[in-house]
Design a protein around this motif. Structure first.
Motif, mmCIF file in Angstrom:
data_model
loop_
_atom_site.group_PDB
_atom_site.id
_atom_site.type_symbol
_atom_site.label_atom_id
_atom_site.label_comp_id
_atom_site.label_asym_id
_atom_site.label_seq_id
_atom_site.Cartn_x
_atom_site.Cartn_y
_atom_site.Cartn_z
ATOM 1 N N LYS A 54 11.112 -8.252 1.953
ATOM 2 C CA LYS A 54 12.124 -8.047 0.920
ATOM 3 C C LYS A 54 11.794 -8.833 -0.343
ATOM 4 O O LYS A 54 12.053 -8.371 -1.467
ATOM 5 C CB LYS A 54 13.492 -8.462 1.444
ATOM 6 C CG LYS A 54 14.125 -7.479 2.407
ATOM 7 C CD LYS A 54 15.511 -7.953 2.847
ATOM 8 C CE LYS A 54 16.189 -6.922 3.739
ATOM 9 N NZ LYS A 54 17.527 -7.373 4.200
ATOM 10 N N ASP A 55 11.229 -10.020 -0.176
ATOM 11 C CA ASP A 55 10.938 -10.891 -1.315
ATOM 12 C C ASP A 55 9.645 -10.535 -2.034
ATOM 13 O O ASP A 55 9.422 -10.962 -3.169
ATOM 14 C CB ASP A 55 10.854 -12.346 -0.848
ATOM 15 C CG ASP A 55 12.195 -12.892 -0.367
ATOM 16 O OD1 ASP A 55 13.227 -12.302 -0.724
ATOM 17 O OD2 ASP A 55 12.199 -13.908 0.362
ATOM 18 N N ALA A 56 8.771 -9.775 -1.381
ATOM 19 C CA ALA A 56 7.436 -9.517 -1.915
ATOM 20 C C ALA A 56 7.465 -8.539 -3.085
ATOM 21 O O ALA A 56 8.375 -7.711 -3.222
ATOM 22 C CB ALA A 56 6.532 -8.982 -0.809
ATOM 23 N N ASP A 57 6.439 -8.636 -3.929
ATOM 24 C CA ASP A 57 6.238 -7.654 -4.990
ATOM 25 C C ASP A 57 5.416 -6.473 -4.493
ATOM 26 O O ASP A 57 5.441 -5.391 -5.090
ATOM 27 C CB ASP A 57 5.542 -8.312 -6.175
ATOM 28 C CG ASP A 57 6.395 -9.403 -6.796
ATOM 29 O OD1 ASP A 57 7.361 -9.065 -7.497
ATOM 30 O OD2 ASP A 57 6.117 -10.594 -6.547
ATOM 31 N N CYS A 58 4.666 -6.697 -3.419
ATOM 32 C CA CYS A 58 3.866 -5.643 -2.808
ATOM 33 C C CYS A 58 3.809 -5.893 -1.312
ATOM 34 O O CYS A 58 3.614 -7.041 -0.879
ATOM 35 C CB CYS A 58 2.450 -5.631 -3.402
ATOM 36 S SG CYS A 58 1.327 -4.417 -2.672
ATOM 37 N N VAL A 59 4.019 -4.851 -0.512
ATOM 38 C CA VAL A 59 3.807 -4.954 0.929
ATOM 39 C C VAL A 59 2.679 -4.011 1.300
ATOM 40 O O VAL A 59 2.670 -2.833 0.933
ATOM 41 C CB VAL A 59 5.080 -4.646 1.747
ATOM 42 C CG1 VAL A 59 6.135 -5.706 1.506
ATOM 43 C CG2 VAL A 59 5.641 -3.276 1.427
ATOM 44 N N LEU A 60 1.710 -4.551 2.014
ATOM 45 C CA LEU A 60 0.518 -3.821 2.448
ATOM 46 C C LEU A 60 0.495 -3.944 3.965
ATOM 47 O O LEU A 60 0.080 -4.967 4.514
ATOM 48 C CB LEU A 60 -0.715 -4.458 1.806
ATOM 49 C CG LEU A 60 -2.080 -3.808 1.978
ATOM 50 C CD1 LEU A 60 -2.094 -2.376 1.480
ATOM 51 C CD2 LEU A 60 -3.142 -4.633 1.259
ATOM 52 N N ASN A 110 -8.071 -0.671 -5.720
ATOM 53 C CA ASN A 110 -7.794 -1.962 -6.349
ATOM 54 C C ASN A 110 -6.302 -2.080 -6.652
ATOM 55 O O ASN A 110 -5.692 -1.154 -7.184
ATOM 56 C CB ASN A 110 -8.583 -2.116 -7.649
ATOM 57 C CG ASN A 110 -10.089 -2.217 -7.411
ATOM 58 O OD1 ASN A 110 -10.536 -3.007 -6.583
ATOM 59 N ND2 ASN A 110 -10.852 -1.416 -8.118
ATOM 60 N N ILE A 111 -5.740 -3.228 -6.290
ATOM 61 C CA ILE A 111 -4.324 -3.504 -6.535
ATOM 62 C C ILE A 111 -4.243 -4.757 -7.386
ATOM 63 O O ILE A 111 -4.875 -5.774 -7.069
ATOM 64 C CB ILE A 111 -3.568 -3.721 -5.204
ATOM 65 C CG1 ILE A 111 -3.697 -2.490 -4.303
ATOM 66 C CG2 ILE A 111 -2.101 -4.056 -5.469
ATOM 67 C CD1 ILE A 111 -3.263 -2.733 -2.882
#
Length: 302
Positions: A212-218, A299-300
């Motif tokens: 929930k806190d992340a800017d990106c989940v991989l 690329n991210i």
């Protein structure tokens, strides 16, 4: 923060060498809109020069050759890899360590349980001592962040995940904290974070909060359905082997729909998963839910 997808496939890659499932057969025949995939691994950097390699797949040589930023610069031998971070001791994440034996000692970060596996049931660390050597560092599991020298402006926090050790492990049927981890990668200067977990079988409270806190989940995109492996004659359920399927009640799609903040990307995709077909109904469903499918060389940037 820069993230390079070196490999986006699950164990065996895509197409899998001994598989003639609809996906593998169609890719070889050129009758499907899909892209071949190496076994999963990523590299992370803050400056584009100094990189942490997350896991070392059997495809690591080809992965690194396709990534110029990691090639030696201004000397005969060298690498942009400052350290290797192991998330588990599975064969498809650890075998590549043997390919990296021609050089200086490998700096490896792993949990105590992974270190035990890689010195007993699958003693890669012991083998490497006869070649380049290993400098291993224990990853804390108490919520403390750690830094990797020369990886500027990034800190890493491991989250233990519910999982089993690999089949070869002496404690295969006696799970321990640290058999499998996810990782919060935080850029100190910007506060941007990525949560990375290529193997995720259950979303526990601490994992839910991190996502929930992340800017990106991989995260784990191995299987579309719980019984997917039945299509290739293997009576194994996704959840039983530590992977949360995308579809169905309580699946990955249902959970990712609850997240408003992060960019959502799947990785570690099995060769049987219909989402590999870019024109499939299942891929359309992911698109409708705002979920991306990673691919090799992606690329991210955050």
């Amino acid at each position: 923060m820069q993230i390079r997808i070196l490999g986006s496939g699950a164990g065996g890659g895509f197409p899998q060498w001994n598989c003639s499932c609809p996906n593998c057969k169609a890719l070889r025949a050129g009758t499907i809109k899909a892209t071949a995939r190496n076994q999963s691994s990523i590299a992370v950097s803050s400056d584009g020069e100094h990189w942490a390699l997350f896991n070392a797949s059997p495809d690591v040589r080809a992965q690194l050759e396709s990534f110029p930023e990691i090639h030696p610069k201004n000397k005969v031998r060298g690498t942009g890899i400052e350290a290797i971070v192991m998330f588990d001791s599975q064969i498809d994440h650890a075998t590549g360590l043997l390919i990296l034996r021609e050089g200086d000692p490998l700096t490896i970060y792993c949990t105590e349980m992974v270190r035990q596996d890689l010195t007993t049931g699958f003693p890669i660390f012991n083998i490497l001592e006869h070649f380049c050597g290993v400098k291993d560092h224990t990853i804390p599991l108490n919520g403390d962040a750690f830094i990797i020298p020369n990886i500027q402006d990034l800190e890493f926090t491991a989250l233990p995940l519910k999982s089993k050790a690999p089949p070869y492990s002496p404690h295969r049927n006696d799970p321990h904290e640290g058999d499998n981890i996810g990782m919060i990668i935080r850029q100190i200067s910007t506060g941007k974070t990525t949560f990375y977990a290529p193997g995720l079988g259950k979303i526990e409270a601490h994992v839910e909060q991190a996502m929930k806190d992340a800017d990106c989940v991989l995260v784990d995109g191995t299987f579309w359905s719980d019984d997917e492996l039945a299509s290739v004659g293997r009576p194994l359920l996704a959840r039983k082997i530590g992977h949360l399927p995308q579809s169905g009640k309580g699946g990955m799609i249902e959970f990712l729909d609850t997240l408003e903040k992060p960019r959502k990307i799947l990785i570690h995709i099995n060769n049987t998963n219909p989402i590999l077909n870019e024109e499939s109904e299942e891929r359309d469903i992911l698109t409708q839910h705002g979920i991306e499918v990673s691919y090799d060389t992606m690329n991210i940037e955050l």
